[in-house]
Design a protein around this motif. Structure first.
Motif, mmCIF file in Angstrom:
data_model
loop_
_atom_site.group_PDB
_atom_site.id
_atom_site.type_symbol
_atom_site.label_atom_id
_atom_site.label_comp_id
_atom_site.label_asym_id
_atom_site.label_seq_id
_atom_site.Cartn_x
_atom_site.Cartn_y
_atom_site.Cartn_z
ATOM 1 N N GLY A 87 0.774 -1.121 -0.092
ATOM 2 C CA GLY A 87 0.176 -0.173 -0.017
ATOM 3 C C GLY A 87 0.739 1.274 0.076
ATOM 4 O O GLY A 87 0.325 2.322 0.209
ATOM 5 N N ARG A 88 1.971 1.245 -0.035
ATOM 6 C CA ARG A 88 2.968 2.466 -0.164
ATOM 7 C C ARG A 88 2.722 3.381 -1.053
ATOM 8 O O ARG A 88 2.774 4.418 -1.009
ATOM 9 C CB ARG A 88 4.322 2.071 -0.162
ATOM 10 N N ILE A 89 2.321 2.872 -2.561
ATOM 11 C CA ILE A 89 2.127 3.616 -3.431
ATOM 12 C C ILE A 89 0.472 4.370 -3.298
ATOM 13 O O ILE A 89 0.601 5.630 -3.535
ATOM 14 C CB ILE A 89 2.034 2.841 -4.741
ATOM 15 N N GLY A 90 -0.353 3.528 -2.641
ATOM 16 C CA GLY A 90 -1.699 4.188 -2.225
ATOM 17 C C GLY A 90 -1.453 5.285 -1.327
ATOM 18 O O GLY A 90 -2.137 6.618 -1.265
ATOM 19 N N LEU A 91 -0.588 5.115 -0.317
ATOM 20 C CA LEU A 91 -0.251 6.104 0.767
ATOM 21 C C LEU A 91 0.517 7.279 0.096
ATOM 22 O O LEU A 91 0.016 8.457 0.450
ATOM 23 C CB LEU A 91 0.549 5.628 1.809
ATOM 24 N N LEU A 92 1.372 7.167 -0.858
ATOM 25 C CA LEU A 92 1.766 8.357 -1.444
ATOM 26 C C LEU A 92 0.872 9.112 -2.348
ATOM 27 O O LEU A 92 0.747 10.367 -2.172
ATOM 28 C CB LEU A 92 3.005 7.761 -2.468
ATOM 29 N N LEU A 93 0.007 8.681 -2.873
ATOM 30 C CA LEU A 93 -1.002 9.176 -3.637
ATOM 31 C C LEU A 93 -1.987 9.782 -2.912
ATOM 32 O O LEU A 93 -2.417 10.888 -3.035
ATOM 33 C CB LEU A 93 -1.858 8.050 -4.675
ATOM 34 N N THR A 94 -2.338 9.224 -1.631
ATOM 35 C CA THR A 94 -3.129 9.819 -0.757
ATOM 36 C C THR A 94 -2.470 11.196 -0.036
ATOM 37 O O THR A 94 -3.208 12.239 0.037
ATOM 38 C CB THR A 94 -3.541 8.646 0.557
ATOM 39 N N THR A 95 -1.007 11.129 0.191
ATOM 40 C CA THR A 95 -0.524 12.008 0.569
ATOM 41 C C THR A 95 -0.436 13.374 -0.571
ATOM 42 O O THR A 95 -0.648 14.630 -0.084
ATOM 43 C CB THR A 95 0.950 11.772 1.079
ATOM 44 N N ILE A 96 -0.224 13.009 -1.496
ATOM 45 C CA ILE A 96 -0.276 13.933 -2.734
ATOM 46 C C ILE A 96 -1.548 14.612 -2.815
ATOM 47 O O ILE A 96 -1.918 16.010 -3.081
ATOM 48 C CB ILE A 96 0.173 13.323 -4.256
ATOM 49 N N VAL A 99 -2.216 17.411 -0.174
ATOM 50 C CA VAL A 99 -1.777 18.390 -0.296
ATOM 51 C C VAL A 99 -2.225 19.096 -1.293
ATOM 52 O O VAL A 99 -2.379 20.487 -1.376
ATOM 53 C CB VAL A 99 0.028 18.311 -0.628
ATOM 54 N N MET A 100 -2.839 18.466 -2.384
ATOM 55 C CA MET A 100 -3.244 19.176 -3.677
ATOM 56 C C MET A 100 -4.876 19.771 -3.362
ATOM 57 O O MET A 100 -5.157 20.852 -3.802
ATOM 58 C CB MET A 100 -3.533 18.251 -4.826
ATOM 59 N N PHE A 101 -5.589 19.107 -2.649
ATOM 60 C CA PHE A 101 -6.727 19.381 -2.063
ATOM 61 C C PHE A 101 -7.424 19.979 -0.892
ATOM 62 O O PHE A 101 -8.482 20.361 -0.754
ATOM 63 C CB PHE A 101 -7.724 18.145 -2.534
ATOM 64 N N ILE A 102 -6.452 20.182 -0.191
ATOM 65 C CA ILE A 102 -6.531 21.124 1.355
ATOM 66 C C ILE A 102 -7.234 22.366 1.064
ATOM 67 O O ILE A 102 -8.191 22.733 2.067
ATOM 68 C CB ILE A 102 -5.526 20.863 2.201
ATOM 69 N N ASP A 103 -6.595 23.063 0.134
ATOM 70 C CA ASP A 103 -6.997 24.359 -0.089
ATOM 71 C C ASP A 103 -8.596 24.537 -0.445
ATOM 72 O O ASP A 103 -9.380 25.126 -0.189
ATOM 73 C CB ASP A 103 -6.241 25.049 -0.899
ATOM 74 N N THR A 104 -8.967 23.525 -1.379
ATOM 75 C CA THR A 104 -10.258 23.389 -1.874
ATOM 76 C C THR A 104 -11.294 22.966 -0.743
ATOM 77 O O THR A 104 -12.334 23.411 -0.758
ATOM 78 C CB THR A 104 -10.024 22.627 -3.038
ATOM 79 N N LEU A 105 -10.901 21.791 -0.124
ATOM 80 C CA LEU A 105 -11.970 21.131 0.543
ATOM 81 C C LEU A 105 -11.741 21.280 2.180
ATOM 82 O O LEU A 105 -12.707 21.209 2.760
ATOM 83 C CB LEU A 105 -11.593 19.683 0.617
ATOM 84 N N GLY A 106 -10.631 22.165 2.456
ATOM 85 C CA GLY A 106 -10.516 22.786 3.761
ATOM 86 C C GLY A 106 -9.760 21.677 4.705
ATOM 87 O O GLY A 106 -9.780 20.264 4.378
ATOM 88 N N PHE A 107 -9.453 22.246 5.869
ATOM 89 C CA PHE A 107 -8.590 21.209 6.528
ATOM 90 C C PHE A 107 -9.385 20.190 7.219
ATOM 91 O O PHE A 107 -8.912 18.864 7.267
ATOM 92 C CB PHE A 107 -7.956 22.189 7.770
ATOM 93 N N THR A 108 -10.588 20.415 7.664
ATOM 94 C CA THR A 108 -11.200 19.358 8.286
ATOM 95 C C THR A 108 -11.762 17.985 7.454
ATOM 96 O O THR A 108 -11.199 16.826 7.779
ATOM 97 C CB THR A 108 -12.512 19.957 9.122
ATOM 98 N N LEU A 109 -12.209 18.537 6.243
ATOM 99 C CA LEU A 109 -12.774 17.293 5.433
ATOM 100 C C LEU A 109 -11.734 16.751 4.715
ATOM 101 O O LEU A 109 -11.640 15.583 4.620
ATOM 102 C CB LEU A 109 -13.726 17.914 4.368
ATOM 103 N N MET A 110 -10.597 17.661 4.320
ATOM 104 C CA MET A 110 -9.293 16.577 3.778
ATOM 105 C C MET A 110 -8.567 15.968 4.701
ATOM 106 O O MET A 110 -8.329 14.763 4.294
ATOM 107 C CB MET A 110 -8.505 17.813 3.115
#
Length: 170
Positions: A87-96, A99-110
């Motif tokens: 699952g390392r690749i999945g964790l890497l993609l989840t982390t990316i 970072v990409m969507f925190i500004d759009t979705l906000g801290f709590t939801l993301m």
């Protein structure tokens, strides 16, 4: 000389990627807090200092492996089939994605989505209900502490905007 003549030298080049990125991120993080309140600065330097210490210990250890001939700067182990299976690749993609969507979705939801997906990957899909509840509790705690109580500058999204309106208007 290598301690075990039958064992090939460890490829530590790939293992150095994360510590090198961590040092770079920490230095960047330090540079962003100069105009913050002193409490934020102290917290940043404590956490960053610990991270830099752990990275320095690893760099010294890697240097010893190199000097003894027990390691090389090879990167052949940077990506393997185990990365997909574990699952390392999945964790890497989840982390990316975080970072990409925190500004759009906000801290709590993301943060909720990141925690839920990461834990589901690590648990290989088991205990989804429990993982969802833990992720929700952790994200809500993060919102309550960092956004509601301390009014930090974390990204605001739909959840934060809605909760601000609910708390202001009862």
């Amino acid at each position: 000389m290598p301690s075990d003549h039958h064992k090939p030298p460890r490829q530590i080049g790939g293992e150095l990627v994360i510590p090198i990125l961590a040092v770079g991120f920490t230095i960047y993080f330090f540079s962003t807090i100069w105009n913050s309140p002193w409490t934020a600065q102290v917290s940043t330097f404590m956490v960053g200092g610990i991270l830099l210490l752990v990275c320095a210990i690893f760099f010294v250890r890697a240097g010893i492996w190199l000097v003894r001939g027990e390691g090389t700067l090879g990167v052949g182990n940077l990506f393997t089939m185990d990365d997909i299976r574990t699952g390392r690749i999945g964790l890497l993609l989840t982390t990316i994605a975080y970072v990409m969507f925190i500004d759009t979705l906000g801290f709590t939801l993301m943060t909720f989505l990141f925690l839920a997906v990461s834990m589901l990957i690590l648990a290989k899909g088991k205990n989804a209900g429990f993982i969802t509840m833990v992720s929700a509790a952790m994200a809500l705690t993060g919102w309550a502490v960092f956004i509601w109580a301390f009014d930090t500058r974390f990204p605001r999204g739909w959840f934060e905007t809605t909760m601000k309106a609910v708390l202001a208007n009862g």
